[in-house]
Design an enzyme around this catalytic site. Structure first.
Site, short mmCIF file in Angstrom:
data_model
loop_
_atom_site.label_atom_id
_atom_site.label_comp_id
_atom_site.label_asym_id
_atom_site.label_seq_id
_atom_site.Cartn_x
_atom_site.Cartn_y
_atom_site.Cartn_z
N LYS A 199 42.14 46.83 36.47
CA LYS A 199 42.89 47.95 35.89
C LYS A 199 44.20 47.42 35.34
O LYS A 199 45.03 46.88 36.08
CB LYS A 199 43.14 49.03 36.94
CG LYS A 199 43.91 50.24 36.41
CD LYS A 199 44.09 51.28 37.50
CE LYS A 199 44.86 52.49 37.01
NZ LYS A 199 45.02 53.52 38.07
N LYS A 252 39.34 49.11 33.28
CA LYS A 252 40.12 50.21 32.72
C LYS A 252 41.38 49.66 32.07
O LYS A 252 42.09 48.87 32.70
CB LYS A 252 40.49 51.21 33.83
CG LYS A 252 41.31 52.40 33.36
CD LYS A 252 41.70 53.30 34.53
CE LYS A 252 42.51 54.50 34.02
NZ LYS A 252 42.95 55.38 35.11
#
Length: 326
Positions: A199, A252
């Site tokens: 992320k 992400k």
């Protein structure tokens, strides 16, 4: 010159779909759902056209709307009625996600994934327990191991409420191992973990922070989310999560990190998820409103590119619209 290779032969109608390398299906998609304990009516999210925060009493109806499009899975994000320094409402038995999960699993056949994080529940908007001097520093540092204890409590509370899968998103070192151990100890060995394994500290999260009321009150998240410049680090992060028992590996955001998705797909056998985040959604919406792009076509092409890069699952705010097309 005689041409022996004519790729255009396979681009005609009829055969074109037969030789297509990548397919996108509604069953590949996960729809985010925002449940808000502070309201008694649906609240449009201005920066994410077409999406709303829904009150707890409408959580079931909202998920039923998703299921009618053919999308089978949702991920729940909660906006609690109150916040504090440690985010205690995140693991409360009567918390917004816990209650929504109980209702949704009892009344629908949706596959329910829950976000395991603290930023929506802390009054400072960060993803863990802060160092005592955090507010005086330009970049915030959190207490990693103390935060792990809280993530364990959140994950177990979600599993008790009936979550089918939990998804820790804070990029806290050791979070997968801590949560796996806590779930197993409480008898939830069957509950899988979808880890936000890579992320990035991205500029594409802005609309989500409006939607979930999770923007930092001060500082930023540079010390616990990944540097967008780094690719090798992603392999390290993902390998650690695999060692600790992650079942699904998420990258992400998605579109700016297709190279990372592809590399994780090649190096690991686990299912790979990608989060087509709020900023990616909002920029296509804005361009379409200007008449610069066809929204349906560009949304479909964007998701197809994520799937082609190697994602098995895609979390996306386009889930319902694309599912209807499919």
């Amino acid at each position: 010159m005689e041409l022996t290779q004519r790729p255009r032969r396979l681009r005609t109608d009829g055969v074109r779909s037969l030789v297509r390398e990548t397919d996108l299906a509604a069953s590949d998609l996960i729809a985010p759902v925002f449940v808000d304990a502070t309201t008694d009516k649906r609240q449009p999210i201005e920066s994410m056209p077409g999406h709303e925060r829904v009150p707890l009493d409408e959580a079931v109806a909202r998920v039923q709307e998703v299921r009618e499009t053919g999308v089978e899975a949702v991920i729940l994000f909660g906006i609690p009625e109150s916040k504090d320094e440690r985010g205690t409402r995140a693991w409360a038995e009567d918390g917004v996600v816990q209650e929504a999960t109980r209702r949704i699993t009892a009344e629908t056949d949706a596959y329910v994934i829950t976000d395991v994080c603290l930023c929506e529940y802390t009054d400072h908007g960060h993803c863990g327990v802060l160092e005592s001097d955090a507010q005086s520093e330009p970049t915030v540092t959190i207490k990693n191991d103390e935060t792990l204890d809280l993530l364990e409590r959140i994950a177990v509370s979600h599993a008790r409420a009936g979550a089918d899968m939990v998804a820790p998103s804070g990029m806290i070192d050791g979070m997968v191992g801590a949560i796996r151990g806590a779930l197993d100890e409480e008898g939830f060995e069957h509950v899988p973990i979808m880890s936000y394994a890579a992320k990035y500290e991205s500029a594409f999260y802005g609309p989500f922070r409006d939607a979930a009321d999770g923007a930092p009150a001060f500082g930023d998240r540079r010390h616990y989310q990944m540097d967008p410049a780094n690719a090798r680090e992603a392999r390290t992060e993902v390998a650690l999560d695999v060692e600790q028992g992650a079942d699904v590996l998420m990258v992400k955001p998605a579109l700016p990190y297709l190279d990372i998705i592809g590399e994780i797909r090649r190096e690991f056998d686990h299912p790979v998820a990608a989060y087509n985040v709020s900023g990616e959604y909002a920029m296509l919406q804005a361009a379409a409103e200007k008449g610069w792009l066809d929204l349906e076509e560009t949304a479909y092409e964007s998701l197809l590119s994520i799937k082609r890069a190697g994602a098995d699952l895609i979390l996306t705010y386009f889930a319902e619209d694309i599912a209807r097309q499919l």
